[in-house]
Design an enzyme around this catalytic site. Sequence first.
Site: not given
Length: 286
Positions: A158, A163
């Site tokens: 990933e 974020e």
Amino acid sequence: MCTMPLMKLKKMMRRTAFLLSVLIGCSMLGSDRSDKAPHWELVWSDEFDYSGLPDPEKWDYDVGGHGWGNQELQYYTRARIENARVGGGVLIIEARHEPYEGREYTSARLVTRGKASWTYGRFEIRARLPSGRGTWPAIWMLPDRQTYGSAYWPDNGEIDIMEHVGFNPDVVHGTVHTKAYNHLLGTQRGGSIRVPTARTDFHVYAIEWTPEEIRWFVDDSLYYRFPNERLTDPEADWRHWPFDQPFHLIMNIAVGGAWGGQQGVDPEAFPAQLVVDYVRVYRWVE
């Protein structure tokens, strides 16, 4: 008197400058390649210069309200204008506090899976982030298929381009997860950077992914590198670097969750918006 909204006018000016740079680059393709410096070449983009739902030729949706492996509170909807829409030159992903399919919040999770995927490249997203405790916007990538190991995740990797969690405002995180390095083990690899105007202004969040490493940037300022250990460590394998296969893009706002909800969720923070000016993907040309 000009009545065009200032934001849209600025977008048109940036778009014109961008198109000019692309045209200049294209005009150089006819020149002697021996005189041409290596460069990033645009291969895919969405400039959001239209209105309505996100372009179905470019975007699909992940749908559901099962917590998404992170104890998240939202239900991700499909093609619902309240949660994902384009207008005024931008994409808006909106998380809302409303009952829906047994959940207390709604949001959208846009994906290019089945539409476009890439192995290596520069991925560039200009965006303004939402505010509020319990918001968890993310711009990230997952592999198209399970190539390695016994599980799709984390074995196949990933890449988190950006974020942000609302209880820690204006701190942006870039992370990778693999079989060897993931948050379940507490071994995930990544970096963070403070962006004081992340929630009020647009910034360019980018990675450059090559066979040698992945690099993270905000507004072209490098803040983290993740090297391919398989090139230097004879004991390293796919568990450390599964990033040699096609990945697709994802953009979403989660609500609460194991990380985003660590300090609870403020219902007054909603609706919360992730506003995206453009998404651009480049490949490296020698």
